[in-house]
Design a protein around this motif. Structure first.
Motif, PDB file in Angstrom:
ATOM      1  N   GLU A 156       6.041  -0.177  -7.342  1.00 22.51           N
ATOM      2  CA  GLU A 156       4.833   0.107  -6.863  1.00 22.51           C
ATOM      3  C   GLU A 156       3.711  -1.035  -7.531  1.00 22.51           C
ATOM      4  OE1 GLU A 156       2.076   4.072  -6.224  1.00 22.51           O
ATOM      5  OE2 GLU A 156       2.949   3.651  -8.261  1.00 22.51           O
ATOM      6  N   THR A 182      -0.636  -7.373   3.127  1.00 20.33           N
ATOM      7  CA  THR A 182      -1.164  -6.477   2.306  1.00 20.33           C
ATOM      8  C   THR A 182      -2.697  -7.015   1.974  1.00 20.33           C
ATOM      9  OG1 THR A 182      -0.280  -7.321   0.452  1.00 20.33           O
ATOM     10  CG2 THR A 182       0.681  -5.301   1.397  1.00 20.33           C
ATOM     11  N   VAL A 188       0.749  -0.393  -2.960  1.00 21.66           N
ATOM     12  CA  VAL A 188       1.894  -0.194  -2.027  1.00 21.66           C
ATOM     13  C   VAL A 188       3.133  -0.292  -2.966  1.00 21.66           C
ATOM     14  CG1 VAL A 188       0.601  -1.177  -0.251  1.00 21.66           C
ATOM     15  CG2 VAL A 188       2.054  -2.700  -1.731  1.00 21.66           C
ATOM     16  N   ASN A 189       4.309   0.402  -2.064  1.00 18.49           N
ATOM     17  CA  ASN A 189       5.640   0.056  -2.662  1.00 18.49           C
ATOM     18  C   ASN A 189       5.885  -1.045  -1.856  1.00 18.49           C
ATOM     19  OD1 ASN A 189       5.387   2.579  -3.629  1.00 18.49           O
ATOM     20  ND2 ASN A 189       6.917   3.791  -2.589  1.00 18.49           N
ATOM     21  N   PRO A 204       6.466  -4.566   2.282  1.00 11.99           N
ATOM     22  CA  PRO A 204       5.965  -3.319   2.142  1.00 11.99           C
ATOM     23  C   PRO A 204       7.076  -2.423   2.649  1.00 11.99           C
ATOM     24  CG  PRO A 204       4.104  -4.648   3.103  1.00 11.99           C
ATOM     25  CD  PRO A 204       5.383  -5.465   2.962  1.00 11.99           C
ATOM     26  N   THR A 205       7.235  -1.296   1.771  1.00 10.44           N
ATOM     27  CA  THR A 205       8.133  -0.395   2.313  1.00 10.44           C
ATOM     28  C   THR A 205       7.318   1.134   2.079  1.00 10.44           C
ATOM     29  OG1 THR A 205      10.491   0.320   1.930  1.00 10.44           O
ATOM     30  CG2 THR A 205       9.338  -0.191   0.130  1.00 10.44           C
ATOM     31  N   THR A 206       8.308   2.061   2.836  1.00 10.02           N
ATOM     32  CA  THR A 206       7.873   3.605   2.522  1.00 10.02           C
ATOM     33  C   THR A 206       8.977   4.179   2.078  1.00 10.02           C
ATOM     34  OG1 THR A 206       9.096   3.950   4.769  1.00 10.02           O
ATOM     35  CG2 THR A 206       6.706   3.832   4.894  1.00 10.02           C
ATOM     36  N   GLU A 207      10.025   3.376   1.489  1.00  5.98           N
ATOM     37  CA  GLU A 207      11.071   3.882   0.583  1.00  5.98           C
ATOM     38  C   GLU A 207      10.599   4.400  -0.848  1.00  5.98           C
ATOM     39  OE1 GLU A 207      15.126   1.886   0.816  1.00  5.98           O
ATOM     40  OE2 GLU A 207      14.034   0.331   2.094  1.00  5.98           O
TER      41      GLU A 207
END
Length: 211
Positions: A156, A182, A188-189, A204-207
């Motif tokens: 993060e 970004t 952000v992750n 960037p990732t949602t994991e």
């Protein structure tokens, strides 16, 4: 007929005792860890529940975890607060390593053990089967190993600046992290895709965070 009834009654009594026998030999399981992350800290909320289960001094387990995870932390009541963001899976892995080394009997697999000192060596003594074995401690991971990023890590990051090419720039430990797409001020992750010296590149990732 009476003899048959007596036999069946004895059989029923015998069957009713079987679950207790099985339960005594079930595989030892730790309670599920209750871990949350708040900002840059990680809170292990049921730490004392774990030490109660394995019958070990809280400070002994705490010092082991701090050394293995390469982070400072404190015992606060029944919980431990680590001064770093640590994935729950890593804490779970270290506690299982500790349990295998300091708690579980290698002969019968039971957790009913205690530690005795003989000269300068610690001996694990099993109260269930009487087995004794020296406690062989693996070398702790060096703190710098815990502070090393690798490709595939998910972290993060707060984007503090934007570079000349429009890529977001953030800081993580000793690394400068470059994240395309970004904006300044966003958090952000980021999945790390490449590392060059102390500069990391990611997307960037949602994991969920894993480092």
């Amino acid at each position: 007929m009476g003899e048959e009834e007596d036999y069946m009654a004895m059989l029923d009594r015998a069957k009713s005792q079987i679950p207790d026998v099985i339960e005594q030999h079930e595989r030892f399981e730790l309670p599920e860890l209750d871990i949350i992350q708040e900002g840059k800290i990680t809170i292990f909320r049921n730490f004392i529940d774990i030490t109660d289960k394995i019958r070990r001094e809280p400070q002994h387990l705490l010092q082991y975890l701090l050394k293995e995870l390469g982070t400072p932390g404190d015992l606060e009541g029944r919980r431990v607060v680590f001064k770093a963001k640590i994935a729950p899976q890593r804490i779970d892995e270290k506690i299982r390593d500790y349990t295998e080394t300091y708690v579980i009997c290698s002969e019968c697999g039971r957790p009913d053990t205690h530690i005795e000192k003989e000269d300068r060596m610690s001996i694990l003594v099993c109260e269930a089967c009487g087995a004794r074995r020296p406690i062989m401690v693996r070398k702790a991971a060096r703190p710098e190993d815990a502070n090393t990023l690798r490709s595939g890590d998910i972290i993060e990051v707060t984007i503090n600046d934007v570079g000349k090419k429009g890529d977001g720039v953030g800081k993580y430990m000793d690394y400068l992290v470059i994240v395309p797409g970004t904006k300044r001020g966003t958090r952000v992750n980021v999945k790390i895709t490449n590392i060059s010296a102390k500069t990391a590149f990611g997307l960037p990732t949602t994991e969920p965070v894993n480092h």
